[in-house]
Write an enzyme that holds these catalytic residues in place. Structure first.
Site, PDB file in Angstrom:
ATOM      1  N   LYS A   7       4.023  16.334 -17.735  1.00  0.00           N
ATOM      2  CA  LYS A   7       4.923  15.730 -16.757  1.00  0.00           C
ATOM      3  C   LYS A   7       6.336  15.667 -17.340  1.00  0.00           C
ATOM      4  O   LYS A   7       6.471  15.653 -18.575  1.00  0.00           O
ATOM      5  CB  LYS A   7       4.448  14.351 -16.328  1.00  0.00           C
ATOM      6  CG  LYS A   7       3.984  13.403 -17.430  1.00  0.00           C
ATOM      7  CD  LYS A   7       4.948  12.949 -18.465  1.00  0.00           C
ATOM      8  CE  LYS A   7       6.223  12.320 -17.984  1.00  0.00           C
ATOM      9  NZ  LYS A   7       7.213  12.130 -19.113  1.00  0.00           N
ATOM     10  N   TYR A  46       6.883   7.380 -15.186  1.00  0.00           N
ATOM     11  CA  TYR A  46       5.678   6.589 -15.410  1.00  0.00           C
ATOM     12  C   TYR A  46       5.604   5.417 -14.434  1.00  0.00           C
ATOM     13  O   TYR A  46       4.524   5.089 -13.933  1.00  0.00           O
ATOM     14  CB  TYR A  46       5.634   6.075 -16.847  1.00  0.00           C
ATOM     15  CG  TYR A  46       5.245   7.112 -17.857  1.00  0.00           C
ATOM     16  CD1 TYR A  46       3.936   7.543 -17.974  1.00  0.00           C
ATOM     17  CD2 TYR A  46       6.195   7.669 -18.708  1.00  0.00           C
ATOM     18  CE1 TYR A  46       3.572   8.498 -18.905  1.00  0.00           C
ATOM     19  CE2 TYR A  46       5.849   8.627 -19.643  1.00  0.00           C
ATOM     20  CZ  TYR A  46       4.532   9.042 -19.739  1.00  0.00           C
ATOM     21  OH  TYR A  46       4.186   9.999 -20.655  1.00  0.00           O
TER      22      TYR A  46
END
Length: 464
Positions: free
Chosen positions: A209, A294
């Site tokens: 990511k 996140y």
């Protein structure tokens, strides 16, 4: 023994009637007592031997003697299926914390083989060591632009010289039958190219990511993997971590009533203006896609909902060389269909803080710290009458990288859809694009309404 009988009768002569000196008497008596003791001990051992403790003496070459105990094997239930754990005898009281099941790793030649692309901090410090805790995954190849570093790492982890590749020879991975998965651990701006090329080489793709720099790049990655009939998964490790899973279950079971508000913050102080994270072309952005993601992705995971609107602020300290191309800070809110509002923030210029809290009608729950590689600490608070409860329940810690890799390996071995496929990464990029737009325009930005629960995820994986 006759001598002792004479002594017992008061006689000071030997068995022939000859008188004994005191010194001679003591010498004979001592030998007789010792012999009698040894004989008694031998008889005792023959009649009262304890097989668990008395099996003799082992003498070393140097002359030392140590106890020689019988080798024993405790009771065990050994199942036929290799994926089922060996069950050993119980030994703890029921009041004590239970031990986990015994590990059930697959044989090395049956595990899914991974090629790691990029040998930076994450690969060297986290991913390569994590393979030691994997049950279904193994590293079999490396790709790097630094041949000296790559050869050293290959020797450390037993990777063959013939399975080392440069970025120029990357496409030759298609000829390596040991490689089933390519794990992309490159700067964000390189994810799309190497994912597409990897899929064209016939390999499944696990991508770090953020998935790419733009929603358009994400869609191109998804299309390439679908065309090649290869699986694509984004490495959202939080979604495979047991303590976050526990919090998600508390929220969705409505243990404390309806969730109303969420706050999530992930901040740290960065350095080195020349690092790729501070370059727009390589990073795509600053704090938001790197660590703010996140907050965004975890809130979506916990709630199982998709936001319908975002409102954001963005700031960078003038004159700070770190933020000539990327942002220092983003603060944003997300509104969800159920009425929940999430307040999130990320920053590249303050001391590290990583936490989230989910507030419901009768209590709150969250993690502090959260988002870190280890040391996560769940927190729960609720009231019963006048009593306020504050708890710190905690699941046994597991390596997050091993968990995500083994999940992807399981999907490949059993032809299942990953829990965090490319569509999950694409959705995050659509939301981040709206956050940036809101910060530029100074107004809320609407998002396409999504009513399906966990709309962009695959089946929920079983916790190992």
């Amino acid at each position: 023994m006759k001598l002792l009988e004479h002594l017992a009768n008061g006689s000071a002569t030997d068995t022939t009637g000859t008188a004994l000196s005191r010194q001679h008497f003591l010498r004979l008596a001592g030998r007789s007592v010792a012999a009698g003791f040894a004989g008694s001990l031998a008889a005792s051992c023959r009649t009262n031997r304890n097989p668990a403790t008395a099996s003799g003496v082992y003498s070393t070459a140097g002359g030392a003697s140590v106890p020689k105990l019988p080798a024993t094997s405790p009771p065990a239930n050994v199942p036929d299926k290799p994926e089922d754990p060996v069950k050993l005898e119980a030994w703890k009281a029921k009041t004590e914390r239970e031990s986990g099941p015994t590990p059930t790793p697959m044989a090395p030649d049956q595990r899914v083989g991974y090629a790691l692309v990029g040998l930076g901090h994450l690969t060297l410090e986290e991913l390569l060591p994590a393979f030691g805790e994997c049950k279904k995954s193994r590293v079999v190849a490396l790709v790097s632009g630094n041949p000296d570093k790559m050869r050293k790492v290959a020797r450390q982890y037993g990777i063959k010289e013939t399975s080392l590749y440069s970025y120029d020879t990357y496409d030759q991975l298609k000829n390596n039958p040991e490689v089933q998965v390519i794990y992309i651990i490159l700067p964000n701006g390189m994810h799309a190219e190497y994912t597409i090329r990897g899929a064209q080489a016939g390999k499944h793709i696990l991508c770090e990511k953020p998935m790419a720099n733009t929603p358009q790049e994400c869609q191109a990655m998804i299309d390439a993997c679908q065309k090649a009939n290869r699986k694509l998964m984004v490495a959202y490790r939080i979604q495979y971590e047991p303590n976050n899973r526990m919090i998600r279950e508390i929220i969705q079971s409505k243990r404390f009533g309806q969730t109303k508000f969420v706050e999530a913050f992930n901040v740290q102080n960065s350095a080195n203006p020349d690092h790729w994270r501070h370059k727009k072309a390589l990073a795509g952005g600053g704090a938001l896609p790197d660590i703010g993601l996140y907050c965004l992705n975890t809130v979506r995971y916990l709630l199982g909902e998709e936001p319908t609107e975002v409102f954001a602020y963005q700031h960078s300290t003038p004159g700070d060389a770190r933020f000539r191309e990327v942002e220092e800070m983003v603060s944003w809110q997300m509104r969800f269909p159920s009425g929940i509002v999430a307040n999130c923030g990320t920053h590249y210029g303050v001391h590290e803080t990583r936490r989230y809290r989910v507030m419901a009608e009768r209590g709150w729950m969250g993690l502090d710290p959260a988002f870190a590689y280890n040391g996560l600490q769940p927190e729960v608070s609720y009231a019963e009458g006048k009593i306020e409860h504050k708890e710190q329940p905690k699941q046994a810690e597991k390596n997050q990288f091993a968990a995500e890799m083994d999940h992807f390996s399981d999907c490949i071995l059993n032809d299942k859809q990953p829990f965090t496929p490319g569509e999950e990464g694409l959705q995050d990029h659509k939301i981040m694009a709206a956050i940036y737009q809101s910060a530029r325009d100074g107004r809320p930005v609407k998002l396409t309404a999504v009513t399906k629960k966990d709309a962009f995820r695959g089946p929920l994986p079983e916790m190992q």
